[in-house]
Design a protein around this motif. Structure first.
Motif, PDB file in Angstrom:
ATOM      1  N   HIS A 118     -76.597  34.132 -49.674  1.00  0.00           N
ATOM      2  CA  HIS A 118     -75.219  33.766 -50.004  1.00  0.00           C
ATOM      3  C   HIS A 118     -75.120  32.368 -50.588  1.00  0.00           C
ATOM      4  O   HIS A 118     -74.303  31.554 -50.162  1.00  0.00           O
TER       5      HIS A 118
ATOM      6  N   LEU B  89     -69.241  28.425 -36.319  1.00  0.00           N
ATOM      7  CA  LEU B  89     -68.508  28.368 -37.602  1.00  0.00           C
ATOM      8  C   LEU B  89     -69.319  29.029 -38.707  1.00  0.00           C
ATOM      9  O   LEU B  89     -68.834  29.217 -39.820  1.00  0.00           O
ATOM     10  N   HIS B  90     -70.566  29.358 -38.412  1.00  0.00           N
ATOM     11  CA  HIS B  90     -71.473  29.966 -39.414  1.00  0.00           C
ATOM     12  C   HIS B  90     -72.008  31.278 -38.810  1.00  0.00           C
ATOM     13  O   HIS B  90     -71.229  32.121 -38.414  1.00  0.00           O
TER      14      HIS B  90
ATOM     15  N   LYS C 115     -59.863  28.539 -33.767  1.00  0.00           N
ATOM     16  CA  LYS C 115     -60.378  29.247 -34.942  1.00  0.00           C
ATOM     17  C   LYS C 115     -60.651  30.679 -34.498  1.00  0.00           C
ATOM     18  O   LYS C 115     -61.296  30.892 -33.462  1.00  0.00           O
ATOM     19  N   ILE C 116     -60.141  31.633 -35.270  1.00  0.00           N
ATOM     20  CA  ILE C 116     -60.340  33.038 -34.908  1.00  0.00           C
ATOM     21  C   ILE C 116     -61.663  33.486 -35.547  1.00  0.00           C
ATOM     22  O   ILE C 116     -61.800  33.504 -36.772  1.00  0.00           O
TER      23      ILE C 116
ATOM     24  N   GLY D 169     -64.778  35.241 -37.169  1.00  0.00           N
ATOM     25  CA  GLY D 169     -64.894  36.375 -38.086  1.00  0.00           C
ATOM     26  C   GLY D 169     -63.853  36.355 -39.180  1.00  0.00           C
ATOM     27  O   GLY D 169     -63.809  37.264 -39.999  1.00  0.00           O
ATOM     28  N   PHE D 170     -63.049  35.287 -39.209  1.00  0.00           N
ATOM     29  CA  PHE D 170     -62.009  35.205 -40.249  1.00  0.00           C
ATOM     30  C   PHE D 170     -62.133  33.914 -41.042  1.00  0.00           C
ATOM     31  O   PHE D 170     -62.560  32.890 -40.517  1.00  0.00           O
TER      32      PHE D 170
ATOM     33  N   HIS E  11     -63.131  31.818 -44.864  1.00  0.00           N
ATOM     34  CA  HIS E  11     -64.393  31.528 -45.558  1.00  0.00           C
ATOM     35  C   HIS E  11     -64.193  30.331 -46.474  1.00  0.00           C
ATOM     36  O   HIS E  11     -63.138  30.199 -47.086  1.00  0.00           O
ATOM     37  N   ARG E  12     -65.211  29.493 -46.596  1.00  0.00           N
ATOM     38  CA  ARG E  12     -65.095  28.304 -47.423  1.00  0.00           C
ATOM     39  C   ARG E  12     -64.947  28.659 -48.901  1.00  0.00           C
ATOM     40  O   ARG E  12     -64.207  28.031 -49.630  1.00  0.00           O
TER      41      ARG E  12
ATOM     42  N   ARG F  60     -68.230  41.244 -49.310  1.00  0.00           N
ATOM     43  CA  ARG F  60     -69.143  42.094 -48.523  1.00  0.00           C
ATOM     44  C   ARG F  60     -68.391  42.920 -47.478  1.00  0.00           C
ATOM     45  O   ARG F  60     -68.908  43.902 -46.927  1.00  0.00           O
TER      46      ARG F  60
ATOM     47  N   ASN G 281     -64.282  37.789 -42.705  1.00  0.00           N
ATOM     48  CA  ASN G 281     -65.545  37.608 -43.425  1.00  0.00           C
ATOM     49  C   ASN G 281     -66.534  38.630 -42.875  1.00  0.00           C
ATOM     50  O   ASN G 281     -66.200  39.404 -41.962  1.00  0.00           O
TER      51      ASN G 281
ATOM     52  N   ARG H 104     -81.443  36.890 -43.293  1.00  0.00           N
ATOM     53  CA  ARG H 104     -81.264  35.675 -44.108  1.00  0.00           C
ATOM     54  C   ARG H 104     -82.556  34.922 -44.339  1.00  0.00           C
ATOM     55  O   ARG H 104     -82.644  34.090 -45.265  1.00  0.00           O
TER      56      ARG H 104
HETATM   57  C1  SDX Z   1     -70.466  32.682 -42.474  1.00  0.00           C
HETATM   58  O1  SDX Z   1     -70.661  29.749 -46.435  1.00  0.00           O
HETATM   59  C2  SDX Z   1     -71.100  30.969 -46.322  1.00  0.00           C
HETATM   60  O2  SDX Z   1     -71.380  31.648 -47.297  1.00  0.00           O
HETATM   61  C3  SDX Z   1     -71.258  31.448 -44.880  1.00  0.00           C
HETATM   62  C4  SDX Z   1     -71.554  32.938 -44.728  1.00  0.00           C
HETATM   63  C5  SDX Z   1     -72.917  33.289 -45.292  1.00  0.00           C
HETATM   64  O3  SDX Z   1     -73.104  34.439 -45.678  1.00  0.00           O
HETATM   65  O4  SDX Z   1     -73.808  32.399 -45.233  1.00  0.00           O
HETATM   66  O5  SDX Z   1     -70.553  33.687 -45.411  1.00  0.00           O
HETATM   67  C6  SDX Z   1     -71.556  33.353 -43.261  1.00  0.00           C
HETATM   68  O6  SDX Z   1     -70.723  31.667 -41.880  1.00  0.00           O
HETATM   69  C7  SDX Z   1     -69.071  33.237 -42.509  1.00  0.00           C
HETATM   70  C8  SDX Z   1     -68.057  32.366 -41.705  1.00  0.00           C
HETATM   71  C9  SDX Z   1     -68.232  32.660 -40.198  1.00  0.00           C
HETATM   72  N1  SDX Z   1     -67.398  31.726 -39.428  1.00  0.00           N
HETATM   73  C10 SDX Z   1     -66.283  32.132 -38.756  1.00  0.00           C
HETATM   74  O7  SDX Z   1     -65.831  33.268 -38.831  1.00  0.00           O
HETATM   75  C11 SDX Z   1     -65.626  31.070 -37.904  1.00  0.00           C
HETATM   76  C12 SDX Z   1     -64.112  31.041 -38.137  1.00  0.00           C
HETATM   77  N2  SDX Z   1     -63.887  30.588 -39.526  1.00  0.00           N
HETATM   78  C13 SDX Z   1     -63.374  29.234 -39.706  1.00  0.00           C
HETATM   79  O8  SDX Z   1     -63.969  28.295 -38.844  1.00  0.00           O
HETATM   80  C14 SDX Z   1     -63.343  28.839 -41.198  1.00  0.00           C
HETATM   81  O9  SDX Z   1     -62.691  29.830 -41.864  1.00  0.00           O
HETATM   82  C15 SDX Z   1     -64.626  28.528 -41.920  1.00  0.00           C
HETATM   83  C16 SDX Z   1     -65.456  27.534 -41.190  1.00  0.00           C
HETATM   84  C17 SDX Z   1     -65.397  29.756 -42.176  1.00  0.00           C
HETATM   85  C18 SDX Z   1     -64.233  27.928 -43.288  1.00  0.00           C
HETATM   86  O10 SDX Z   1     -63.500  26.827 -43.015  1.00  0.00           O
HETATM   87  P1  SDX Z   1     -63.026  25.787 -44.153  1.00  0.00           P
HETATM   88  O11 SDX Z   1     -63.321  26.289 -45.507  1.00  0.00           O
HETATM   89  O12 SDX Z   1     -63.562  24.455 -43.754  1.00  0.00           O
HETATM   90  O13 SDX Z   1     -61.477  25.876 -44.013  1.00  0.00           O
HETATM   91  P2  SDX Z   1     -60.635  25.116 -42.914  1.00  0.00           P
HETATM   92  O14 SDX Z   1     -61.305  25.229 -41.567  1.00  0.00           O
HETATM   93  O15 SDX Z   1     -60.320  23.758 -43.429  1.00  0.00           O
HETATM   94  O16 SDX Z   1     -59.340  26.027 -42.880  1.00  0.00           O
HETATM   95  C19 SDX Z   1     -58.329  25.909 -43.872  1.00  0.00           C
HETATM   96  C20 SDX Z   1     -57.043  26.276 -43.160  1.00  0.00           C
HETATM   97  C21 SDX Z   1     -56.845  25.458 -41.877  1.00  0.00           C
HETATM   98  O17 SDX Z   1     -55.472  25.441 -41.593  1.00  0.00           O
HETATM   99  P3  SDX Z   1     -54.722  23.999 -41.645  1.00  0.00           P
HETATM  100  O18 SDX Z   1     -55.475  23.145 -40.595  1.00  0.00           O
HETATM  101  O19 SDX Z   1     -54.910  23.494 -43.072  1.00  0.00           O
HETATM  102  O20 SDX Z   1     -53.309  24.340 -41.260  1.00  0.00           O
HETATM  103  O21 SDX Z   1     -57.099  27.643 -42.711  1.00  0.00           O
HETATM  104  C22 SDX Z   1     -57.154  27.680 -41.278  1.00  0.00           C
HETATM  105  C23 SDX Z   1     -57.493  26.278 -40.807  1.00  0.00           C
HETATM  106  O22 SDX Z   1     -56.910  26.048 -39.513  1.00  0.00           O
HETATM  107  N3  SDX Z   1     -58.222  28.591 -40.901  1.00  0.00           N
HETATM  108  C24 SDX Z   1     -58.253  29.264 -39.758  1.00  0.00           C
HETATM  109  C25 SDX Z   1     -59.433  30.005 -39.808  1.00  0.00           C
HETATM  110  N4  SDX Z   1     -60.081  29.770 -40.964  1.00  0.00           N
HETATM  111  C26 SDX Z   1     -59.329  28.881 -41.638  1.00  0.00           C
HETATM  112  N5  SDX Z   1     -57.407  29.268 -38.706  1.00  0.00           N
HETATM  113  C27 SDX Z   1     -57.768  30.084 -37.682  1.00  0.00           C
HETATM  114  N6  SDX Z   1     -58.872  30.844 -37.662  1.00  0.00           N
HETATM  115  C28 SDX Z   1     -59.726  30.824 -38.704  1.00  0.00           C
HETATM  116  N7  SDX Z   1     -60.827  31.575 -38.674  1.00  0.00           N
END
Ligand code: SDX
Length: 377
Positions: free
Chosen positions: A188, A222-223, A256-257, A259-260, A262-263, A271, A314, A341
């Motif tokens: 990825h 977070l990953h 943070k919820i 599974g939801f 993505h950066r 996917r 995600n 991976r």
């Molecule tokens: C993977 O990078 C890749 O390609 C990774 C991956 C791969 O194949 O290698 O795809 C695999 O790691 C997928 C991601 C798995 N992680 C999770 O499911 C953990 C939950 N997700 C979040 O922590 C978050 O969505 C991230 C870390 C994935 C991305 O975060 P960003 O891009 O840094 O965005 P952010 O945290 O700044 O969120 C932006 C806004 C925020 O709201 P505000 O503070 O601006 O009001 O969206 C909100 C966040 O609070 N938000 C969420 C959220 N994801 C974003 N709020 C609640 N739950 C979430 N999951």
């Protein structure tokens, strides 16, 4: 006065290098490995062929695939020292720590550890691809109080993993779902663990050190750790009727919820539809009320998250429940992510060495101004 430098916290949106391995196209929500759309690879090829594609840049022909499979199968067994070393790790440790230790040990015992030629690194990559499933399966059985089951060189990669975990190979449809998840997890672009591997490689350190570091990065919730966290979350909620209330409370608490979100994908992870389809097939074939309830909860939470926050799932979201339905223990979910991976990580390690530049960004200082050290108090 000098203008304050722009800070790119989390390196969000920062392009630091070129890559020929894959591209995540946000606008069309698509992902291609060496130019091939991942949904086509998942539908028409097996994981072994995808591993070959990521490493060699082309899909293998019949002869190349046969040779690749033979080499991979021959490398699966662990020697006694390795098995004994890993069996000494406390069962209270996380299975990702066992994987991290195993890779570190493989490096320590490999006389070619410091040979970073493409041929040597290909051999190390294949060794890790072949041996990591044996480590993950043995560790899962150890935690169940069961003896390890040796790998079977007569079985394909996915089939053999089920054999080593459970002593049997399930219905081909279940194996297919697992194989699809491995193709989807393989690569990825510059995600956190892959970039970690590139940073370590950029100092000309060895492949095992880079992979050990990448495992450390992937462990985080977070990953890669998210797929395990998804299952814990679903178990915590339990009843589909509770999904909305649970979500409202979690969001109110700024959680943070898992599974939801993505950066890179802001309109949904390309996917997910393929993995969700595989999950739906697993649910349908289970024909079990408990499974149906878990699937209803999974769907309710997804709809509630979309309606409340407009945030899409995600890959970890459908993958987590799918691995649960395949019978794997929850703490083994992220180790399974590593099994896949390792192909993307090692492709990037080779690419980084191909046109290397030491990765060393800058920081904007905002600490105390320069000040004299007081003379002896
Ligand atoms: C993977 O990078 C890749 O390609 C990774 C991956 C791969 O194949 O290698 O795809 C695999 O790691 C997928 C991601 C798995 N992680 C999770 O499911 C953990 C939950 N997700 C979040 O922590 C978050 O969505 C991230 C870390 C994935 C991305 O975060 P960003 O891009 O840094 O965005 P952010 O945290 O700044 O969120 C932006 C806004 C925020 O709201 P505000 O503070 O601006 O009001 O969206 C909100 C966040 O609070 N938000 C969420 C959220 N994801 C974003 N709020 C609640 N739950 C979430 N999951």
């Amino acid at each position: 006065t000098a203008t304050a430098p722009e800070i790119h916290r989390g390196l969000a949106g920062v392009v630091v290098d070129t890559t020929e391995i894959s591209t995540v196209i946000q606008e069309t929500n698509s992902l291609t490995y060496r130019g091939y759309p991942v949904q086509d690879l998942a539908a028409r090829r097996r994981f072994e062929e995808v591993a070959y594609l990521l490493w060699y840049g082309e899909l293998p022909d019949e002869r190349q695939l046969a040779g690749f499979k033979a080499r991979e199968r021959a490398l699966r067994p662990l020697d006694r020292t390795t098995s004994e070393l890993l069996a000494r790790l406390p069962e209270t440790c996380h299975p990702m720590d066992v994987l991290r230790t195993a890779v570190s040990y493989f490096g320590a015992e490999d006389p070619t550890e410091d040979d970073d030629s493409p041929a040597a690194n290909r051999a190390k990559s294949l060794t890790l691809l072949a041996k990591l499933p044996t480590v993950v399966a043995a560790d899962q059985r150890r935690r169940r109080g069961l003896a390890p089951i040796p790998p079977d060189p007569g079985l394909g990669y996915a089939e053999n993993f089920f054999h080593m975990c459970f002593g049997s190979v399930p219905d081909p449809d279940v194996v297919r779902c697992f194989d699809i998840s491995l193709t989807l997890y393989a690569e990825h672009s510059f995600n956190a663990s892959t970039f970690t591997a590139r940073v370590v490689t950029s100092t000309l350190s060895d492949l095992y050190s880079a992979v050990t570091a990448a495992i450390g990065a992937l462990k985080g919730p977070l990953h890669g750790g998210a797929n395990e966290a998804v299952m814990h979350m679903l178990t915590e909620i339990g009843d589909p009727q509770r999904a909305e209330q649970w979500l409202d409370e979690a969001l109110a608490a700024k959680r943070k919820i898992m599974g939801f979100g993505h950066r890179v994908y802001k309109y949904g992870d390309s996917r997910v539809p393929i993995m969700q389809d595989a999950l739906d097939r697993l649910v349908a074939r289970a024909a079990d009320p408990d499974v149906t309830r878990k699937a209803a909860l999974h769907a309710a939470l997804r709809h509630a998250m979309l309606s409340r926050k407009g945030i899409h799932p995600n890959l970890d979201y459908p993958a987590g429940l799918a691995y649960h339905l395949m019978g794997f223990d929850t703490p083994a979910f992220t180790p399974i992510f590593v099994m896949s991976r390792i192909t993307g990580w090692t492709a990037h390690i080779t690419e980084q060495l191909g046109h290397n530049a030491l990765i060393r960004p800058l920081a904007a200082y905002d600490g105390p101004g320069q000040r004299p050290v007081p003379s002896d108090a």
